[in-house]
Design an enzyme around this catalytic site. Structure first.
Site, PDB file in Angstrom:
ATOM      1  N   HIS A 236      10.708  -4.733  -3.571  1.00  0.00           N
ATOM      2  CA  HIS A 236      11.935  -4.120  -3.061  1.00  0.00           C
ATOM      3  C   HIS A 236      12.320  -4.701  -1.700  1.00  0.00           C
ATOM      4  O   HIS A 236      11.482  -5.212  -0.955  1.00  0.00           O
ATOM      5  CB  HIS A 236      11.754  -2.613  -2.958  1.00  0.00           C
ATOM      6  CG  HIS A 236      11.672  -1.948  -4.296  1.00  0.00           C
ATOM      7  ND1 HIS A 236      11.636  -0.591  -4.435  1.00  0.00           N
ATOM      8  CD2 HIS A 236      11.635  -2.455  -5.558  1.00  0.00           C
ATOM      9  CE1 HIS A 236      11.575  -0.280  -5.714  1.00  0.00           C
ATOM     10  NE2 HIS A 236      11.558  -1.404  -6.416  1.00  0.00           N
TER      11      HIS A 236
ATOM     12  N   GLU B  25      13.242  -3.273   1.114  1.00  0.00           N
ATOM     13  CA  GLU B  25      12.587  -2.651   2.274  1.00  0.00           C
ATOM     14  C   GLU B  25      11.160  -3.182   2.443  1.00  0.00           C
ATOM     15  O   GLU B  25      10.722  -3.451   3.562  1.00  0.00           O
ATOM     16  CB  GLU B  25      12.537  -1.119   2.112  1.00  0.00           C
ATOM     17  CG  GLU B  25      13.889  -0.460   1.965  1.00  0.00           C
ATOM     18  CD  GLU B  25      14.333  -0.299   0.522  1.00  0.00           C
ATOM     19  OE1 GLU B  25      15.084   0.652   0.248  1.00  0.00           O
ATOM     20  OE2 GLU B  25      13.940  -1.116  -0.345  1.00  0.00           O
TER      21      GLU B  25
ATOM     22  N   CYS C 282      13.193   4.196  -2.510  1.00  0.00           N
ATOM     23  CA  CYS C 282      12.366   4.858  -3.514  1.00  0.00           C
ATOM     24  C   CYS C 282      11.125   5.417  -2.818  1.00  0.00           C
ATOM     25  O   CYS C 282      10.901   5.170  -1.633  1.00  0.00           O
ATOM     26  CB  CYS C 282      11.964   3.866  -4.603  1.00  0.00           C
ATOM     27  SG  CYS C 282      10.737   2.645  -4.065  1.00  0.00           S
TER      28      CYS C 282
ATOM     29  N   CYS D 155       8.843   2.694  -1.200  1.00  0.00           N
ATOM     30  CA  CYS D 155       9.409   2.174   0.043  1.00  0.00           C
ATOM     31  C   CYS D 155       9.382   3.223   1.152  1.00  0.00           C
ATOM     32  O   CYS D 155       9.108   2.899   2.305  1.00  0.00           O
ATOM     33  CB  CYS D 155      10.825   1.663  -0.190  1.00  0.00           C
ATOM     34  SG  CYS D 155      10.875   0.168  -1.190  1.00  0.00           S
TER      35      CYS D 155
END
Length: 150
Positions: free
Chosen positions: A78, A80, A106, A109
């Site tokens: 992801h 992040e 999410c 993260c």
């Protein structure tokens, strides 16, 4: 043309960063900022050295995995996570930083951002992950929606 606010400015940069994404489902971008200075950026895609999903296909689609579930079943990382990883690789401290991300983080993260010292989360688009919201609330972090849907 009106001058953008700092939130609008950094969100526009996160959106631009998302343009580097190699994900076939959702392009995301993240920018870590402290004292109005960009510390690191990240977009979602596979780890360095691996074939991109656009070449080998989307593992999540191949396995019929619904959006918002089983984040671990994906070739990609992801945005992040990549922003935090890039800061770590280059020795950049991000404690006390703000993250601007195209999508609400999410749960994976959220946990990484909390443990890395990020205390302010600004996003443009909501993401369906109630556990993420619960953990952030428990930690006293209230994500803010800027320029999108809440």
């Amino acid at each position: 043309m009106p001058r953008p606010s700092w939130d609008e400015y950094f969100m526009a940069i996160a959106t631009q960063v998302a343009g580097r994404s190699t994900c076939m489902r959702r392009a995301t971008g993240a920018v870590l900022v402290k004292d109005k200075r960009i510390l690191s950026t990240g977009y979602n895609g596979v780890p360095s050295g691996l074939e991109h999903c656009e070449v080998v296909g989307c593992l999540r689609e191949q396995r019929g995995i619904a959006s918002g579930s089983h984040h671990e079943l994906c070739r990609g990382i992801h945005a992040e996570q990549n922003a935090v990883i890039q800061a770590a690789r280059h020795g950049i401290a991000i404690d006390g930083a703000t993250v601007y991300c195209t999508h609400q983080p999410c749960v994976l993260c959220a946990k990484i951002l909390l443990n890395s010292g990020v205390r302010d989360i600004v996003y443009r688009e909501a993401y369906p992950d109630p556990l993420s919201a619960e953990l952030l609330a428990e930690a006293g972090v209230v994500p803010r929606c800027v320029g999108g849907d809440a």
